[in-house]
Design an enzyme around this catalytic site. Structure first.
Site, PDB file in Angstrom:
ATOM      1  N   SER A 159       1.985   3.228  10.941  1.00 39.80           N
ATOM      2  CA  SER A 159       2.458   2.132  11.795  1.00 39.80           C
ATOM      3  C   SER A 159       1.336   1.147  12.161  1.00 39.80           C
ATOM      4  O   SER A 159       0.300   1.548  12.722  1.00 39.80           O
ATOM      5  CB  SER A 159       3.041   2.734  13.085  1.00 39.80           C
ATOM      6  OG  SER A 159       3.226   1.718  14.052  1.00 39.80           O
ATOM      7  N   ASN A 160       1.571  -0.111  11.866  1.00 39.26           N
ATOM      8  CA  ASN A 160       0.625  -1.160  12.297  1.00 39.26           C
ATOM      9  C   ASN A 160       0.743  -1.380  13.796  1.00 39.26           C
ATOM     10  O   ASN A 160      -0.228  -1.696  14.470  1.00 39.26           O
ATOM     11  CB  ASN A 160       0.937  -2.476  11.577  1.00 39.26           C
ATOM     12  CG  ASN A 160       0.816  -2.345  10.081  1.00 39.26           C
ATOM     13  OD1 ASN A 160      -0.270  -2.078   9.573  1.00 39.26           O
ATOM     14  ND2 ASN A 160       1.921  -2.488   9.361  1.00 39.26           N
TER      15      ASN A 160
END
Ligand SMILES: Cc1ncc(COP(=O)(O)O)c(C=O)c1O
Length: 326
Positions: free
Chosen positions: A76-77
């Site tokens: 996840s960014n």
């Protein structure tokens, strides 16, 4: 400014630049392509979530929180940028990530650890349930938790992207360029809802087009409508865009979320080799793949001026090294 009345921290290098993409425009022999560089927002390797976190972390701090919690995929960014924003503001960060710990810690997950986040593996448990439990754990030891929803997509995250539209329109005036379309990757809906709401409030006449990366068109469509309604209230706007203006393209879902196929690989290589700009396999690679297929199908015309909103995600490239080198 649309968000003047809200507490806001300065976390990103804003405004992010816009510039033409001559090499990619030539390679596609189609529209006049420009790019907005939200991959260059700076904090924690940058990305679109930094804008949302300026409002979300400000609210967390106004409430006296000492720990922020959020959830996401292992790469996840959003989780990585949240961890960086927490570190920058002296807050602890708890991340609930999907699945179980991988053998190799790389890409965004490696950066989560460098930013000092406490990573917990959620298996397939629903994120809201897991976040509530982690928040209780924080309260139980005398701390004050603040939960940031998946993707940072609530009214505050959406408001940040309505404000981003103010920024874009100012830049487009300064550069004397009017974009017919703005195109980007859409996932939890906040970026899309914010840009469209901002466009409506500011009288932008072009199209706001999201390339859906992991949802069916109907599900995300409704999420975007809901987010726009709630955010309009927060921003004291008296109208929201009509439903027909929610333009979501769901033809690029491939084999599913985060599964890189040939279209994403081709798009990543095309942007890298014509412009020296890095995309990611999950979001921006898929969004550019959507753009490329629209040019090839002649859905995007030759003379059109199109802005590709780069939303970041580069660290995830390293988790896909084998597929990219195949
Ligand atoms: C690189 C990147 N692009 C686009 C998006 C989509 O933004 P949103 O969740 O606001 O739809 C994300 C969300 O995680 C992202 O990390």
């Amino acid at each position: 400014m649309l968000v003047d009345h809200l507490p806001r921290l300065s976390l990103g290098f804003l405004p992010t630049p816009i510039h033409p993409l001559p090499g990619l425009s030539r390679a596609l022999m189609g529209p006049d392509l420009w790019i907005k560089r939200d991959d260059q927002t700076g904090l924690g390797a940058g990305g679109n979530k930094v804008r949302k976190l300026e409002l979300l972390i400000a609210e967390a701090m106004a409430q006296g929180a000492d720990t922020v919690l959020t959830a996401g995929a292992p790469q996840s960014n959003h989780a990585r940028q949240t961890a960086a924003a927490a570190a920058r503001n002296g807050l602890a960060c708890l991340l609930a990530l999907r699945g179980k710990a991988p053998e190799v810690v790389t890409g965004n997950l490696l950066l989560d650890h460098l930013f000092g986040a406490d990573v917990r593996w959620a298996g397939d448990r629903p994120f809201p349930e897991m976040l509530a439990e982690l928040a209780e754990e924080v309260s139980g030891r005398g701390g004050k938790p603040y939960i940031i929803p998946y993707g940072g997509s609530n009214e505050l995250g959406t408001a940040a992207f309505a404000e981003a539209m103010v920024e874009l329109l100012q830049q487009s005036r300064e550069a004397s360029v009017e974009f017919d379309r703005v195109l980007f990757a859409s996932s939890s809906g906040g970026t899309h809802a914010g840009l469209l709401l901002g466009a409506h409030a500011l009288g932008y006449r072009g199209q706001i087009v999201g390339i859906s990366v992991d949802k069916t068109e109907t599900g995300l469509h409704d999420v975007i409508l809901r987010l726009m309604t709630r955010t309009a209230r927060l921003l004291r706007l008296d109208s929201v865009p009509p439903e027909r203006e929610v333009l979501l393209d769901n033809r690029c879902l491939g084999a599913g979320y985060a599964i890189m196929g040939e279209p994403e690989r081709e798009a990543i290589l095309m942007m890298a080799s014509t412009e020296g700009i890095l995309l990611d396999p999950v979001y921006t690679g898929r969004a550019l793949a959507g753009l490329v297929s629209m040019v090839r199908n002649e859905e995007i015309g030759k003379g059109e001026k199109l802005l590709f909103w780069h939303t970041g995600g580069m660290p995830a490239l390293f988790a896909y090294n084998r597929q990219l080198m195949a």
